[in-house]
Design a protein around this motif. Sequence first.
Motif, PDB file in Angstrom:
ATOM      1  N   GLU A  80      13.678   3.903 -52.978  1.00  0.00           N
ATOM      2  CA  GLU A  80      13.100   4.264 -51.733  1.00  0.00           C
ATOM      3  C   GLU A  80      13.581   2.898 -50.911  1.00  0.00           C
ATOM      4  O   GLU A  80      13.145   1.783 -51.427  1.00  0.00           O
ATOM      5  CB  GLU A  80      11.943   4.733 -51.422  1.00  0.00           C
ATOM      6  CG  GLU A  80      11.657   6.154 -51.710  1.00  0.00           C
ATOM      7  CD  GLU A  80      10.576   6.696 -51.234  1.00  0.00           C
ATOM      8  OE1 GLU A  80      10.068   6.258 -50.240  1.00  0.00           O
ATOM      9  OE2 GLU A  80       9.869   7.581 -51.749  1.00  0.00           O
ATOM     10  N   LYS A  82      12.817   0.070 -47.927  1.00  0.00           N
ATOM     11  CA  LYS A  82      11.790  -0.228 -47.279  1.00  0.00           C
ATOM     12  C   LYS A  82      11.561   0.059 -45.920  1.00  0.00           C
ATOM     13  O   LYS A  82      12.716   0.465 -45.375  1.00  0.00           O
ATOM     14  CB  LYS A  82      11.613  -2.024 -47.397  1.00  0.00           C
ATOM     15  CG  LYS A  82      11.654  -2.543 -48.690  1.00  0.00           C
ATOM     16  CD  LYS A  82      11.504  -4.150 -48.672  1.00  0.00           C
ATOM     17  CE  LYS A  82      12.880  -4.652 -48.367  1.00  0.00           C
ATOM     18  NZ  LYS A  82      13.018  -5.911 -48.687  1.00  0.00           N
ATOM     19  N   ASP A  83      10.525   0.207 -45.233  1.00  0.00           N
ATOM     20  CA  ASP A  83      10.443   0.430 -43.845  1.00  0.00           C
ATOM     21  C   ASP A  83      11.448  -0.298 -43.032  1.00  0.00           C
ATOM     22  O   ASP A  83      12.005   0.273 -42.109  1.00  0.00           O
ATOM     23  CB  ASP A  83       9.066   0.129 -43.301  1.00  0.00           C
ATOM     24  CG  ASP A  83       8.096   1.315 -43.700  1.00  0.00           C
ATOM     25  OD1 ASP A  83       8.388   2.248 -44.539  1.00  0.00           O
ATOM     26  OD2 ASP A  83       7.042   1.174 -43.667  1.00  0.00           O
ATOM     27  N   SER A  84      11.650  -1.367 -43.215  1.00  0.00           N
ATOM     28  CA  SER A  84      12.333  -2.215 -42.672  1.00  0.00           C
ATOM     29  C   SER A  84      14.150  -1.926 -42.621  1.00  0.00           C
ATOM     30  O   SER A  84      14.770  -1.852 -41.780  1.00  0.00           O
ATOM     31  CB  SER A  84      12.313  -3.888 -42.792  1.00  0.00           C
ATOM     32  OG  SER A  84      12.686  -4.138 -44.064  1.00  0.00           O
ATOM     33  N   GLU A  85      14.436  -1.461 -43.788  1.00  0.00           N
ATOM     34  CA  GLU A  85      15.633  -1.022 -44.130  1.00  0.00           C
ATOM     35  C   GLU A  85      16.010   0.369 -43.528  1.00  0.00           C
ATOM     36  O   GLU A  85      16.977   0.616 -43.013  1.00  0.00           O
ATOM     37  CB  GLU A  85      15.910  -0.838 -45.616  1.00  0.00           C
ATOM     38  CG  GLU A  85      15.772  -2.413 -46.145  1.00  0.00           C
ATOM     39  CD  GLU A  85      15.898  -2.333 -47.661  1.00  0.00           C
ATOM     40  OE1 GLU A  85      16.612  -3.179 -48.309  1.00  0.00           O
ATOM     41  OE2 GLU A  85      15.170  -1.392 -48.416  1.00  0.00           O
TER      42      GLU A  85
END
Length: 254
Positions: A80, A82-85
């Motif tokens: 999964e 990351k949020d930033s990605e």
Amino acid sequence: MTTPMVKAEGVHKSFGAAHILKGIDLEVAPREVFCLVGPSGSGKSTFLRCINHLEQINAGRLSVDGQLVGYRQKGDKLYELKDSEVALQRRDIGMVFQRFNLFPHMTAIENVMEAPIQVKGEAKAVARARAEKLLDRVGLGDKTKNYPSQLSGGQQQRVAIARALAMEPKLMLFDEPTSALDPELVGDVLDVMRGLAEDGMTMIVVTHEMGFAREVGDALVFMDDGVVVESGHPRDVLTNPQQDRTKAFLSKVL
Ligand code: ADP
Ligand code: MG
């Protein structure tokens, strides 16, 4: 071979026990206007929402411009993002909803400037210059200082389109952008979308406007009950549908 802008392979999505997308396969080529039609409840919005990270698929593969949505693949394994990605992937996709969802306390131009400033950290002057150009392009050059409440539904929707374009997306998703509009306001919004298509924007358009699909669309998929029933060039599918379900649907909307 060029990389598809969107590729779905066996995409499934359930909400609890409700199986909504039942193995969607489709490809959207770069610069294509891809129309998605089908009865209410068939899963069209859910599919768009999966592309834009608002929902996560349960099985299959979904990619945008060659990148898996929400995942990175290493060998056979998926990780999964990351949020930033995820945020980076989302930046490239513009979405326009049936309801315009403008910020009510901001003027038209402030609505259009907001994301580039907040998300990209863009300088205000740069964001303003682009927003002016975009509002001009959607025919609202003289309404930049109006608040949403001072604009018609069709004008608000055109601001919403300008706002999505301000992030310079490579893909635009339209989810019934004219369904909430009074009939006399639909044409201006469709004209803006037609202009975008002429400029080569890749667009997935969920719509009941079959005239638009026929004139502007490069591809059309008819979806029902979570599956792709039929697909092809809009003119072919609309004038010569092969499947009974497509015929039944078109007899109601054409
Ligand atoms: P369409 O856009 O084609 O009308 P949707 O994708 O909105 O269809 O909805 C398909 C089905 O999925 C509907 O039965 C709807 O009730 C259901 N659905 C959509 N979102 C959710 C959710 N967050 N939770 C539960 N069910 C949902
Ligand atoms: Mg919908």
